[in-house]
Scaffold this active site. Sequence first.
Site, PDB file in Angstrom:
ATOM      1  N   GLY A 165       0.843  -1.205   0.000  1.00 52.77           N
ATOM      2  CA  GLY A 165       0.000   0.000   0.000  1.00 52.77           C
ATOM      3  C   GLY A 165       0.872   1.246   0.000  1.00 52.77           C
ATOM      4  O   GLY A 165       1.848   1.321   0.738  1.00 52.77           O
TER       5      GLY A 165
ATOM      6  N   ARG B   8      13.712   9.837  -2.775  1.00 53.55           N
ATOM      7  CA  ARG B   8      14.616  10.956  -3.095  1.00 53.55           C
ATOM      8  C   ARG B   8      15.910  10.834  -2.285  1.00 53.55           C
ATOM      9  O   ARG B   8      17.021  11.007  -2.812  1.00 53.55           O
ATOM     10  CB  ARG B   8      13.880  12.266  -2.767  1.00 53.55           C
ATOM     11  N   ALA B   9      15.754  10.498  -0.996  1.00 53.24           N
ATOM     12  CA  ALA B   9      16.940  10.388  -0.135  1.00 53.24           C
ATOM     13  C   ALA B   9      17.828   9.217  -0.569  1.00 53.24           C
ATOM     14  O   ALA B   9      19.056   9.323  -0.562  1.00 53.24           O
ATOM     15  CB  ALA B   9      16.498  10.215   1.318  1.00 53.24           C
TER      16      ALA B   9
ATOM     17  N   ARG C  45      19.632  10.248  -3.897  1.00 50.62           N
ATOM     18  CA  ARG C  45      20.648  11.310  -3.746  1.00 50.62           C
ATOM     19  C   ARG C  45      21.802  10.863  -2.855  1.00 50.62           C
ATOM     20  O   ARG C  45      22.950  11.261  -3.085  1.00 50.62           O
ATOM     21  CB  ARG C  45      19.986  12.587  -3.225  1.00 50.62           C
TER      22      ARG C  45
ATOM     23  N   ARG D 225       0.671  -4.931  -4.900  1.00 50.15           N
ATOM     24  CA  ARG D 225       0.719  -6.048  -3.941  1.00 50.15           C
ATOM     25  C   ARG D 225       0.899  -7.283  -4.818  1.00 50.15           C
ATOM     26  O   ARG D 225      -0.066  -7.823  -5.344  1.00 50.15           O
ATOM     27  CB  ARG D 225      -0.575  -6.138  -3.145  1.00 50.15           C
TER      28      ARG D 225
ATOM     29  N   GLY E 255       5.740  -2.168   3.536  1.00 50.82           N
ATOM     30  CA  GLY E 255       5.277  -2.625   4.845  1.00 50.82           C
ATOM     31  C   GLY E 255       5.614  -4.086   5.091  1.00 50.82           C
ATOM     32  O   GLY E 255       6.519  -4.638   4.450  1.00 50.82           O
ATOM     33  N   ASP E 256       4.870  -4.719   5.973  1.00 47.57           N
ATOM     34  CA  ASP E 256       5.250  -6.074   6.400  1.00 47.57           C
ATOM     35  C   ASP E 256       5.212  -7.095   5.258  1.00 47.57           C
ATOM     36  O   ASP E 256       6.092  -7.960   5.160  1.00 47.57           O
ATOM     37  CB  ASP E 256       4.450  -6.535   7.617  1.00 47.57           C
ATOM     38  N   GLY E 257       4.230  -6.968   4.343  1.00 49.11           N
ATOM     39  CA  GLY E 257       4.153  -7.905   3.214  1.00 49.11           C
ATOM     40  C   GLY E 257       5.411  -7.804   2.349  1.00 49.11           C
ATOM     41  O   GLY E 257       5.941  -8.810   1.868  1.00 49.11           O
TER      42      GLY E 257
ATOM     43  N   THR F  63       4.297   2.511   5.490  1.00 45.14           N
ATOM     44  CA  THR F  63       2.900   2.068   5.619  1.00 45.14           C
ATOM     45  C   THR F  63       2.191   3.014   6.575  1.00 45.14           C
ATOM     46  O   THR F  63       2.781   3.435   7.573  1.00 45.14           O
ATOM     47  CB  THR F  63       2.790   0.622   6.155  1.00 45.14           C
TER      48      THR F  63
ATOM     49  N   ASP G 230      -0.050   2.182   8.515  1.00 48.56           N
ATOM     50  CA  ASP G 230      -0.563   1.432   9.670  1.00 48.56           C
ATOM     51  C   ASP G 230       0.316   1.502  10.923  1.00 48.56           C
ATOM     52  O   ASP G 230      -0.146   1.217  12.028  1.00 48.56           O
ATOM     53  CB  ASP G 230      -0.752  -0.048   9.308  1.00 48.56           C
TER      54      ASP G 230
ATOM     55  N   ASP H 199       2.514  -0.566  11.893  1.00 46.08           N
ATOM     56  CA  ASP H 199       2.401  -1.871  12.549  1.00 46.08           C
ATOM     57  C   ASP H 199       3.676  -2.717  12.446  1.00 46.08           C
ATOM     58  O   ASP H 199       3.602  -3.938  12.339  1.00 46.08           O
ATOM     59  CB  ASP H 199       1.201  -2.641  11.961  1.00 46.08           C
TER      60      ASP H 199
ATOM     61  N   ARG I 269     -26.187  14.201  16.371  1.00 43.85           N
ATOM     62  CA  ARG I 269     -26.082  12.801  15.932  1.00 43.85           C
ATOM     63  C   ARG I 269     -24.865  12.089  16.523  1.00 43.85           C
ATOM     64  O   ARG I 269     -23.885  12.729  16.918  1.00 43.85           O
ATOM     65  CB  ARG I 269     -25.940  12.752  14.411  1.00 43.85           C
TER      66      ARG I 269
ATOM     67  N   ARG J 257      -5.614  -2.031   9.032  1.00 43.40           N
ATOM     68  CA  ARG J 257      -5.575  -3.491   8.880  1.00 43.40           C
ATOM     69  C   ARG J 257      -5.822  -4.143  10.244  1.00 43.40           C
ATOM     70  O   ARG J 257      -6.890  -3.925  10.801  1.00 43.40           O
ATOM     71  CB  ARG J 257      -4.237  -3.929   8.278  1.00 43.40           C
TER      72      ARG J 257
ATOM     73  N   LYS K 241     -25.222  14.837  29.373  1.00 40.09           N
ATOM     74  CA  LYS K 241     -26.597  15.059  28.893  1.00 40.09           C
ATOM     75  C   LYS K 241     -26.677  16.162  27.842  1.00 40.09           C
ATOM     76  O   LYS K 241     -27.389  16.080  26.852  1.00 40.09           O
ATOM     77  CB  LYS K 241     -27.519  15.425  30.068  1.00 40.09           C
TER      78      LYS K 241
ATOM     79  N   HIS L 175      -9.722   5.220   1.519  1.00 42.49           N
ATOM     80  CA  HIS L 175      -8.388   5.491   0.963  1.00 42.49           C
ATOM     81  C   HIS L 175      -7.966   6.953   1.003  1.00 42.49           C
ATOM     82  O   HIS L 175      -6.817   7.254   0.684  1.00 42.49           O
ATOM     83  CB  HIS L 175      -8.303   4.944  -0.460  1.00 42.49           C
TER      84      HIS L 175
HETATM   85  O1  F6P Z   1      -1.597  -1.360   4.796  1.00 41.01           O
HETATM   86  C1  F6P Z   1      -2.142  -0.127   4.477  1.00 41.01           C
HETATM   87  C2  F6P Z   1      -3.618  -0.244   4.246  1.00 41.01           C
HETATM   88  O2  F6P Z   1      -4.119   1.020   3.881  1.00 41.01           O
HETATM   89  C3  F6P Z   1      -4.434  -0.820   5.409  1.00 41.01           C
HETATM   90  O3  F6P Z   1      -4.684   0.122   6.413  1.00 41.01           O
HETATM   91  C4  F6P Z   1      -5.656  -1.323   4.695  1.00 41.01           C
HETATM   92  O4  F6P Z   1      -6.264  -2.370   5.423  1.00 41.01           O
HETATM   93  C5  F6P Z   1      -5.105  -1.830   3.387  1.00 41.01           C
HETATM   94  O5  F6P Z   1      -3.885  -1.139   3.183  1.00 41.01           O
HETATM   95  C6  F6P Z   1      -5.989  -1.622   2.187  1.00 41.01           C
HETATM   96  O6  F6P Z   1      -5.320  -2.136   1.084  1.00 41.01           O
HETATM   97  P1  F6P Z   1      -5.786  -1.979  -0.423  1.00 41.01           P
HETATM   98  O7  F6P Z   1      -5.565  -0.557  -0.827  1.00 41.01           O
HETATM   99  O8  F6P Z   1      -4.909  -2.926  -1.182  1.00 41.01           O
HETATM  100  O9  F6P Z   1      -7.229  -2.340  -0.452  1.00 41.01           O
END
Ligand code: F6P
Length: 321
Positions: free
Chosen positions: A11, A21-22, A25, A72, A102-104, A126, A128, A130, A163, A172, A211, A252
């Site tokens: 993502g 960029r860093a 360069r 991905r 990210g982790d993937g 990422t 997230d 995470d 409301r 995620r 209230k 998004h």
């Molecule tokens: O990992 C980043 C993230 O935005 C998550 O927060 C979310 O669950 C996921 O990617 C959504 O992924 P995609 O854009 O592939 O649907």
Amino acid sequence: MKTIAVFTSGGDAPGMNACLRAVVRTAAFNGIKVKGILNGYDGMIADNFIDMDASAVANIIHKGGTILKTARSKSFFTKAGQQKAKANLTKNKIDGVVVIGGDGSFKGALEFSKMCKIPFVGCPGTIDNDLVGTDYTIGYDTAINTVIDAVDKIRDTAESHGRVFFVEVMGRDAGLIALRSGLASGAEAILIPEIKTNINALIKKLKSGRKEKKSKIVIVSEHDDAGGAFKISEKIKLALPEIDIRVSVLGHIQRGGKPSCMDRVNASRMGYAAVQALLGGKKHTMIGIVNNKITFTPFAKAVKHLQQPHPDLVQMMEILS
Ligand code: F6P
């Protein structure tokens, strides 16, 4: 180390361009050639490599998304895909790789290291936040600021109509975006996957709140154990039909936009450190920033755990809401 490759993966996150960029360069400063790979691991498999010099990354520090595009990749997790990727890295004479993702993306690099010995260094990109081994991932700060900007606007209309809004945010399996943005926007309740959601307690809270204040904001992390914002709000509607409820899923919008100052600076520091790390012989390691210092965490550890929300923040959330 004569030529390195760099790519963005998974993502997208605001600040990825600043990191790229860093990398470019810092490499140029050290006399190293850079090849950018388009479309993440898919581009590695498809031999989508482009030459990048210092001017190729001019005027991108402030831009959201990633100029290298991202994906991905499913093919990279197949043997055939990895063989093609390895052949293309060799063909392009790549001595080291910087992966911004990210982790993937780090799991992919780890798997790949079993059959390809070219060193990979990662920059955590990422929204997230995470990953283990860094206080902040690239994009997280911008994303939480996007969320509070949206919630502030929702608060205006919620207040006018009296409301209750259920606002679903990304993350995620991690509730860090929800927790921090919920605290910053003064949400009346924050539901995160790390803490089991008690619907009865939420009903009580919504019933017994101040209230004079009919409008309320409940921030729901997308993968809360009780379901998303729609599902949870349905349960609340049944129990409290007198409350006027609306749901807003931010989606998004949280991934786009200009990176914040913090994301630009952190991303630049990490990109710079990633090239230094490759030059210093590091491999299969994620660059992080912990207590304002650059750190190195093996991919295997970085992807294993989710950052747990700080207990102080969780307790504070209960008291302040
Ligand atoms: O990992 C980043 C993230 O935005 C998550 O927060 C979310 O669950 C996921 O990617 C959504 O992924 P995609 O854009 O592939 O649907």
